[in-house]
Design a protein around this motif. Structure first.
Motif, PDB file in Angstrom:
ATOM      1  N   VAL A  36      13.023  24.347   3.991  1.00 12.86           N
ATOM      2  CA  VAL A  36      12.975  25.393   2.967  1.00 12.86           C
ATOM      3  C   VAL A  36      12.075  26.538   3.415  1.00 12.86           C
ATOM      4  O   VAL A  36      12.359  27.709   3.169  1.00 12.86           O
ATOM      5  N   ALA A  37      10.981  26.193   4.132  1.00 16.10           N
ATOM      6  CA  ALA A  37      10.084  27.251   4.603  1.00 16.10           C
ATOM      7  C   ALA A  37      10.803  28.170   5.582  1.00 16.10           C
ATOM      8  O   ALA A  37      10.499  29.360   5.655  1.00 16.10           O
ATOM      9  N   ILE A  38      11.765  27.627   6.355  1.00 22.40           N
ATOM     10  CA  ILE A  38      12.550  28.511   7.235  1.00 22.40           C
ATOM     11  C   ILE A  38      13.487  29.371   6.398  1.00 22.40           C
ATOM     12  O   ILE A  38      13.686  30.561   6.676  1.00 22.40           O
ATOM     13  N   CYS A  39      14.070  28.764   5.341  1.00 18.91           N
ATOM     14  CA  CYS A  39      15.057  29.504   4.533  1.00 18.91           C
ATOM     15  C   CYS A  39      14.419  30.675   3.795  1.00 18.91           C
ATOM     16  O   CYS A  39      15.056  31.722   3.650  1.00 18.91           O
ATOM     17  N   ILE A  40      13.166  30.511   3.325  1.00 22.92           N
ATOM     18  CA  ILE A  40      12.593  31.520   2.426  1.00 22.92           C
ATOM     19  C   ILE A  40      12.565  32.916   3.045  1.00 22.92           C
ATOM     20  O   ILE A  40      12.956  33.876   2.392  1.00 22.92           O
ATOM     21  N   PRO A  41      12.135  33.100   4.319  1.00 23.41           N
ATOM     22  CA  PRO A  41      12.190  34.475   4.834  1.00 23.41           C
ATOM     23  C   PRO A  41      13.602  34.963   5.143  1.00 23.41           C
ATOM     24  O   PRO A  41      13.799  36.179   5.234  1.00 23.41           O
ATOM     25  N   ILE A  42      14.560  34.052   5.311  1.00 23.61           N
ATOM     26  CA  ILE A  42      15.904  34.506   5.693  1.00 23.61           C
ATOM     27  C   ILE A  42      16.660  35.077   4.493  1.00 23.61           C
ATOM     28  O   ILE A  42      17.389  36.069   4.619  1.00 23.61           O
ATOM     29  N   ILE A  43      16.464  34.474   3.298  1.00 26.11           N
ATOM     30  CA  ILE A  43      17.263  34.898   2.138  1.00 26.11           C
ATOM     31  C   ILE A  43      17.116  36.391   1.838  1.00 26.11           C
ATOM     32  O   ILE A  43      18.124  37.082   1.680  1.00 26.11           O
ATOM     33  N   PRO A  44      15.889  36.948   1.773  1.00 25.03           N
ATOM     34  CA  PRO A  44      15.813  38.388   1.468  1.00 25.03           C
ATOM     35  C   PRO A  44      16.479  39.260   2.519  1.00 25.03           C
ATOM     36  O   PRO A  44      16.945  40.355   2.192  1.00 25.03           O
ATOM     37  N   LEU A  45      16.566  38.774   3.766  1.00 29.34           N
ATOM     38  CA  LEU A  45      17.236  39.590   4.784  1.00 29.34           C
ATOM     39  C   LEU A  45      18.731  39.650   4.540  1.00 29.34           C
ATOM     40  O   LEU A  45      19.384  40.654   4.821  1.00 29.34           O
ATOM     41  N   LEU A  46      19.286  38.540   4.006  1.00 34.94           N
ATOM     42  CA  LEU A  46      20.737  38.499   3.807  1.00 34.94           C
ATOM     43  C   LEU A  46      21.157  39.208   2.528  1.00 34.94           C
ATOM     44  O   LEU A  46      22.288  39.670   2.416  1.00 34.94           O
ATOM     45  N   SER A  47      20.255  39.286   1.578  1.00 35.02           N
ATOM     46  CA  SER A  47      20.657  39.779   0.261  1.00 35.02           C
ATOM     47  C   SER A  47      20.817  41.296   0.266  1.00 35.02           C
ATOM     48  O   SER A  47      20.174  42.009   1.034  1.00 35.02           O
ATOM     49  N   ASN A  48      21.703  41.777  -0.629  1.00 35.44           N
ATOM     50  CA  ASN A  48      21.890  43.225  -0.786  1.00 35.44           C
ATOM     51  C   ASN A  48      20.922  43.757  -1.827  1.00 35.44           C
ATOM     52  O   ASN A  48      20.460  43.026  -2.687  1.00 35.44           O
ATOM     53  N   TYR A  49      20.655  45.045  -1.749  1.00 37.92           N
ATOM     54  CA  TYR A  49      19.840  45.674  -2.789  1.00 37.92           C
ATOM     55  C   TYR A  49      20.623  45.679  -4.096  1.00 37.92           C
ATOM     56  O   TYR A  49      21.838  45.798  -4.095  1.00 37.92           O
ATOM     57  N   GLY A  50      19.926  45.586  -5.219  1.00 36.78           N
ATOM     58  CA  GLY A  50      20.643  45.663  -6.487  1.00 36.78           C
ATOM     59  C   GLY A  50      19.838  45.060  -7.611  1.00 36.78           C
ATOM     60  O   GLY A  50      18.660  44.755  -7.470  1.00 36.78           O
ATOM     61  N   LEU A  51      20.511  44.911  -8.759  1.00 30.64           N
ATOM     62  CA  LEU A  51      19.875  44.354  -9.949  1.00 30.64           C
ATOM     63  C   LEU A  51      20.568  43.052 -10.294  1.00 30.64           C
ATOM     64  O   LEU A  51      21.756  42.880 -10.015  1.00 30.64           O
ATOM     65  N   HIS A  52      19.801  42.144 -10.881  1.00 31.31           N
ATOM     66  CA  HIS A  52      20.412  40.917 -11.380  1.00 31.31           C
ATOM     67  C   HIS A  52      20.016  40.734 -12.833  1.00 31.31           C
ATOM     68  O   HIS A  52      18.838  40.780 -13.167  1.00 31.31           O
ATOM     69  N   TYR A  53      21.039  40.543 -13.696  1.00 32.61           N
ATOM     70  CA  TYR A  53      20.755  40.330 -15.118  1.00 32.61           C
ATOM     71  C   TYR A  53      20.925  38.850 -15.401  1.00 32.61           C
ATOM     72  O   TYR A  53      22.008  38.300 -15.201  1.00 32.61           O
ATOM     73  N   HIS A  57      23.876  39.245 -19.095  1.00 28.40           N
ATOM     74  CA  HIS A  57      23.841  40.246 -20.162  1.00 28.40           C
ATOM     75  C   HIS A  57      23.585  41.614 -19.559  1.00 28.40           C
ATOM     76  O   HIS A  57      22.443  41.999 -19.335  1.00 28.40           O
ATOM     77  N   ALA A  58      24.661  42.348 -19.284  1.00 33.07           N
ATOM     78  CA  ALA A  58      24.516  43.679 -18.688  1.00 33.07           C
ATOM     79  C   ALA A  58      23.874  44.620 -19.709  1.00 33.07           C
ATOM     80  O   ALA A  58      23.882  44.342 -20.913  1.00 33.07           O
ATOM     81  N   PRO A  59      23.323  45.762 -19.273  1.00 30.11           N
ATOM     82  CA  PRO A  59      22.706  46.706 -20.208  1.00 30.11           C
ATOM     83  C   PRO A  59      23.705  47.205 -21.241  1.00 30.11           C
ATOM     84  O   PRO A  59      24.891  47.370 -20.947  1.00 30.11           O
ATOM     85  N   LEU A  60      23.206  47.420 -22.465  1.00 29.09           N
ATOM     86  CA  LEU A  60      24.053  47.874 -23.567  1.00 29.09           C
ATOM     87  C   LEU A  60      23.668  49.290 -23.937  1.00 29.09           C
ATOM     88  O   LEU A  60      22.531  49.704 -23.756  1.00 29.09           O
ATOM     89  N   ILE A  61      24.649  50.028 -24.491  1.00 29.10           N
ATOM     90  CA  ILE A  61      24.335  51.354 -25.007  1.00 29.10           C
ATOM     91  C   ILE A  61      24.349  51.271 -26.526  1.00 29.10           C
ATOM     92  O   ILE A  61      25.304  50.805 -27.127  1.00 29.10           O
ATOM     93  N   SER A  62      23.240  51.679 -27.138  1.00 31.52           N
ATOM     94  CA  SER A  62      23.134  51.602 -28.585  1.00 31.52           C
ATOM     95  C   SER A  62      24.102  52.586 -29.237  1.00 31.52           C
ATOM     96  O   SER A  62      24.229  53.728 -28.811  1.00 31.52           O
ATOM     97  N   ASN A  63      24.820  52.117 -30.276  1.00 33.28           N
ATOM     98  CA  ASN A  63      25.781  52.987 -30.965  1.00 33.28           C
ATOM     99  C   ASN A  63      25.090  54.129 -31.699  1.00 33.28           C
ATOM    100  O   ASN A  63      25.615  55.231 -31.780  1.00 33.28           O
ATOM    101  N   LEU A  64      23.901  53.835 -32.250  1.00 33.12           N
ATOM    102  CA  LEU A  64      23.241  54.818 -33.106  1.00 33.12           C
ATOM    103  C   LEU A  64      22.609  55.935 -32.282  1.00 33.12           C
ATOM    104  O   LEU A  64      22.812  57.116 -32.550  1.00 33.12           O
ATOM    105  N   THR A  65      21.829  55.551 -31.259  1.00 31.94           N
ATOM    106  CA  THR A  65      21.030  56.557 -30.565  1.00 31.94           C
ATOM    107  C   THR A  65      21.575  56.932 -29.205  1.00 31.94           C
ATOM    108  O   THR A  65      21.157  57.929 -28.625  1.00 31.94           O
ATOM    109  N   GLY A  66      22.511  56.125 -28.670  1.00 33.05           N
ATOM    110  CA  GLY A  66      23.019  56.419 -27.339  1.00 33.05           C
ATOM    111  C   GLY A  66      22.050  56.074 -26.225  1.00 33.05           C
ATOM    112  O   GLY A  66      22.179  56.544 -25.110  1.00 33.05           O
ATOM    113  N   VAL A  67      21.055  55.217 -26.560  1.00 29.56           N
ATOM    114  CA  VAL A  67      20.063  54.849 -25.555  1.00 29.56           C
ATOM    115  C   VAL A  67      20.505  53.567 -24.864  1.00 29.56           C
ATOM    116  O   VAL A  67      20.977  52.638 -25.507  1.00 29.56           O
TER     117      VAL A  67
END
Lengths: 484, 106, 127
Positions: A36-53, A57-67
């Motif tokens: 596992v100690a070998i795996c830990i530095p390798i995973i961030p190299l393989l991963s793409n930049y981005g967001l994980h929810y 639950h992806a972000p929502l847009i409020s009906n009232l305020t549009g936020v």
């Protein structure tokens, strides 16, 4: 592959639980920990930049305020996170490598602590949710206490209890600040809070907002061991086993950086916030170095130096220009590497000769020449001698403070670097060059090969980063450009 | 001769003055502390030049007249829980006071 | 008659001040830890108080409810979720601190913080 983002936290955490479960089977846990100690530095190299929810639950847009708002716990993986998690992975690998090579019987609970701490710190770096950060910080603090209590150095329980008592004042204050932010913005997601502040949904001048800033700032001082917590933090470092101390300081640096970036995003429009940052950075530098000079215990000395160097990181971020931020974050990376090298080196010497008092040491260069050279180069790097990595980041910081109109800060930084050099001259002379005292017994034991290997890797990283700093600064300036 | 006697007194006041390295490290610490603190006072000129001049002079007098600073500093920053808690609470009070009442004036 | 939320906030302040007082001024380690527990519970109570709404209902959306009515009368559920985690963290921290106190009590035979947790150099000088 964005699915790899949560995996960075899940794998060390699962591994920690499994290690604790199978703690009787020595070979199995050694193999699992190594894999596992070998795996830990390798995973961030393989991963793409981005967001994980979490929970999808992806972000929502409020009906009232549009936020736009974020209902899920969000992990954000960008170039800075990639860099820090990769480096943390390398350090964890080296620490686990040293540990399983130097003990015949590996302890499952101890490895549990190391991997749990790694998972918590990784989550702290990734998280975009300020309450989530608090929770993982508290887990990391408990892990730190566990690691100290598991060492074999005198007075460890006292130090652990003191750290927890101080933490029980710092931690709830941090939580109270987060609670106030939750009360005035209705969210704990940092992106949502920043949106509310930038669109004037929250008054910047309201005393309640300022109070939240002050409380979170105080909690952050505790999490990162800046003054007034520098005495306890350096004691914590000096009471851990050498390899564990190297890991603990990496935990502290990453905690400092991640919470500081969150605070910077929320409060950077307050002018007093930057003034406080610079003030505490200078205080950390001055107190750290003056206390390090007066210590007689060399482990404690490195502990104080590690705390003092944190001041440089905070200074870069407090100056609030793009160049200064890059310099500060680069300094954070350099400090992680160099301090790990020094903690391992000095700790091994202390383990071999059974004392860490420089008045009782001397003449060790005849016995451990390789170790002496590596410690010397590491010390030079921390003091900022060219062409090593500490020089590059300190030069950048001094240029940044000059160009933003604070020549005093650059003079203080240079003075502190000179004093750091004096510390190393003193400790190197006292440990290696001074005639050997008659009552010092040097055991007929060699330095473990795994330790030499780990130190050599860290040293090579120091030299490469010193010669080619653009490898790292490219990643950082990409992130800083998005931050400002 | 008075200043020389004072300097000798400083050497003697360092607790670990048994060795050359100990004394020189303590002296370096003393000088670094004074010079960096005075430089840090200069930063106040961004608020008010007169204020910075007054505080700088006052601070210099206080630091130089209390010359062996390091033993005092060291005994204030030792591992005793009571001293650490004292400074923690002072800092908490300082930060909250500065933020709550002074946050709008900078 | 005080508003419930305001009364609760006063309790928060009271708990935190009492906790800080005993954590700072009382020498007995167990009493210090009790003070620390007070601080933690005070902060937890603060977070719970944030979600309170006068005449609000439990924030569980049942079939047949009007969405607008529900969103205007339900209490804010996020603080309750957060406070559960925070209570667990507080309890485990307290457990570790009590365990360390036990070990130290066996070593020193006293619960006084100024003897147990004093500086090592200081105690050497006094001998």
């Amino acid at each position: 592959m964005n699915e790899l983002i949560p995996i960075m936290v899940i794998i060390p955490m699962t591994c920690a639980l499994l290690l604790s479960l199978f703690s009787n089977q020595n070979k199995l846990i050694k193999g699992l920990a190594f894999f596992v100690a070998i795996c830990i530095p390798i995973i961030p190299l393989l991963s793409n930049y981005g967001l994980h929810y979490f929970g999808g639950h992806a972000p929502l847009i409020s009906n009232l305020t549009g936020v736009l708002y974020h209902p899920a716990v969000t992990y954000s993986f960008q170039s800075l996170q990639k860099l820090f998690i990769f480096l943390l992975g390398i350090l964890v690998f080296l620490v686990v490598f040293i540990y399983i090579n130097s003990y015949k019987k590996a302890s499952g609970p101890y490895l549990f602590l190391i991997f749990m701490g790694t998972a918590a710190i990784t989550a702290l770096m990734l998280s975009d949710d300020i309450f989530h950060m608090f929770i993982f910080f508290e887990i990391a603090a408990l892990v730190q206490v566990g690691i100290i209590a598991a060492s074999s150095i005198e007075d460890r329980y006292e130090t652990a209890l003191k750290y927890m008592i101080m933490g029980s004042i710092g931690g709830p204050m941090l939580l109270l600040g987060i609670g106030i932010l939750l009360a005035i913005t209705g969210s704990v997601n940092i992106t949502d809070i920043v949106y509310a502040i930038n669109h004037n949904l929250v008054s910047m001048n309201s005393p309640v907002f300022l109070l939240a800033c002050g409380l979170i700032f105080f909690g952050w001082l505790y999490t990162s061991g800046l003054p007034p917590f520098h005495t306890i933090k350096s004691a914590v470092y000096s009471k851990a086993e050498p390899h564990a101390a190297a890991l603990l300081q990496a935990f502290t640096v990453i905690t400092l950086v991640s919470i500081l970036i969150a605070m910077f995003r929320i409060f950077s429009n307050l002018p007093i916030f930057e003034a406080l940052l610079v003030g505490f950075a200078l205080l950390a530098m001055i107190l750290g170095i003056s206390m390090a000079l007066t210590q007689n215990d060399f482990r404690r000395m490195i502990g104080f130096l590690a705390v003092g160097e944190l001041g440089f990181i905070v200074l870069g971020i407090g100056l609030n220009t793009e160049f200064a931020l890059t310099a500060g974050l680069f300094q954070a990376i350099n400090e992680m590497i160099v301090t790990a090298l020094l903690f391992i080196g000095f700790g091994v010497v202390a383990d071999l000769i059974k004392t860490s008092d420089i008045r009782k040491t001397g003449g060790l260069i005849a016995y451990y020449p390789k170790l002496a050279i590596m410690i010397l180069i590491g010390g030079f790097s921390m003091a900022g001698v060219p062409p090593l990595n500490g020089f590059q980041s300190k030069l950048m910081l001094i240029q940044a403070s000059l160009s933003s109109g604070f020549p005093e800060i650059s003079i203080i930084a240079i003075l502190v670097s000179i004093a750091t050099f004096v510390v190393f001259v003193k400790v190197f002379y006292a440990m290696f060059l001074k005639p050997k005292p008659n009552d010092l017994v040097i055991p007929n034991k060699k330095v473990p090969r795994s330790t030499i290997f780990a130190m050599a890797i860290l040293l090579i990283m120091c030299i490469i980063l010193g010669l080619f700093p653009s490898i790292i600064t490219g990643y950082i300036s990409g992130f800083v450009g998005g931050l400002l | 001769m008075r200043f020389y006697d004072k300097l000798i007194g400083i050497f003697k006041s360092f607790k670990d003055s048994t060795s050359n390295t100990g004394v020189s490290a303590n002296l370096t610490a003393e000088l670094t502390l004074i010079s960096t603190l005075l430089m840090a006072c200069l930063l106040l000129r961004h608020i008010n030049i007169l204020l910075s001049a007054v505080i700088l002079l006052g601070f210099a007098v206080v630091l130089l007249t209390n010359m062996p600073l390091i033993p005092k500093f060291k005994s204030e920053q030792d591992d005793s829980l009571n001293k650490m808690l004292f400074y923690v609470i002072i800092t908490l009070g300082f930060i909250i006071t500065i933020m709550y009442w002074g946050g709008n004036f900078v | 008659m005080l508003d419930l939320q305001l009364a609760s906030l006063f309790t928060v302040g009271f708990l935190i001040v009492i906790g800080l007082f005993s954590a700072i001024f009382i020498d007995n380690v167990i009493k210090k830890l009790m003070g620390i527990a007070f601080i933690e519970e005070g902060v937890n109570l603060f977070i719970v108080t944030l979600g309170y709404k006068e005449g609000g209902i439990v924030p569980i959306y049942l079939p047949g409810m009007d969405a607008n009515w529900f969103s205007s009368t339900a209490a804010y559920p996020l603080p309750y979720g957060l406070v559960l985690t925070s209570i667990v963290i507080g309890a485990s921290t307290l457990a570790v601190m009590l365990a360390l106190t036990m070990v130290l009590y066996k070593k020193y035979g006293t619960l006084s913080a100024s003897k147990m947790l004093a500086s090592r150099e200081e105690s050497e000088l006094n001998e």
